[in-house]
Design a protein around this motif. Structure first.
Motif, short mmCIF file in Angstrom:
data_model
loop_
_atom_site.label_atom_id
_atom_site.label_comp_id
_atom_site.label_asym_id
_atom_site.label_seq_id
_atom_site.Cartn_x
_atom_site.Cartn_y
_atom_site.Cartn_z
N ILE A 62 44.12 31.10 -34.42
CA ILE A 62 43.24 31.94 -35.24
C ILE A 62 44.13 32.74 -36.19
N LYS B 106 40.47 39.69 -35.74
CA LYS B 106 41.10 38.82 -34.74
C LYS B 106 41.12 39.49 -33.36
N VAL C 37 46.53 34.00 -31.65
CA VAL C 37 46.35 34.77 -32.88
C VAL C 37 47.72 35.01 -33.48
#
Length: 213
Positions: free
Chosen positions: A32, A40, A187
């Motif tokens: 992501i 996020k 992330v």
């Protein structure tokens, strides 16, 4: 498969809102990416159960995760902050990730093995407050890996590492994800981390996720 379907969340009193839909495969890393403040961390908090969506669904192989409180979700979360106890040794910090009722001797062996995997076998007894930033990040990662949950959430896990260590730890995360069959959600702002690890990539912008090529 980990599946988020139209998870809708809005902070009370805020004008913006988030809508998340994505899938993460077993034994693979899903990345992501997005600008700072794009949501996020909000997504990770929803997956971990620290926030509850207003609507939508979240399932793991068909099991409803939204019905479970954070402590019962099959999820391990590594935050950007290392979240260590400074007065404890590296080994004692990692041992906090051991399953309950682990035998003492077995626990020592497991802790030693995971610290060796992240390159900290020489720092087992070192107090956390005396570790470097990169060493602290690796201790926190070791604790998270030791939990061995089906869903692994990583928030900028390599940011404090030098290039050589970064490559080694990335390879370890990918190896364990594949071997253990984890659904790993990464992330990261770093394009090289995403390129090296991710099977599937999503971009978060304007409060929504879009799958990247």
């Amino acid at each position: 498969m980990l599946t988020a379907d139209r998870l809708h969340f809005a902070y009370p009193g805020a004008t913006g809102e988030y809508r998340f839909s994505f899938t993460a495969n077993k034994g693979a890393v899903t990345a992501i990416s997005g600008a700072s403040g794009s949501g996020k961390s909000t997504l990770l908090d929803l997956l971990a159960g620290f926030l509850r969506p207003q609507s939508g669904s979240l399932t793991l192989d068909g099991e409803d995760l939204l019905a479970l409180p954070p402590e019962r979700r099959p999820v391990s979360l590594l935050l950007q902050s290392d979240n260590l106890f400074d007065h404890l040794s590296a080994a004692d910090n990692v041992a906090l990730g051991l399953p309950k009722r682990t035998a003492k001797a077995e626990g020592r062996s497991m802790v030693g093995a995971v610290l060796d995997q992240v390159g900290l076998s020489a720092n087992v007894d070192q107090v956390a407050s005396t570790l470097s930033g990169g060493q602290k990040q690796r201790v926190a990662l070791a604790r998270t890996l030791l939990r061995d949950r089906p869903v692994l959430l990583l928030d900028e896990p390599f940011s404090a590492l030098d290039d050589e260590t970064r490559h080694a730890i990335r390879a370890l995360v990918l190896e364990l994800t594949r071997r253990q069959g984890w659904h790993t959600v990464l992330v990261s702002h770093h394009a090289d981390d995403v390129a090296a690890l991710a099977e599937r990539r999503y971009l978060l912008a304007g409060g929504t996720l879009e799958e990247a090529g």
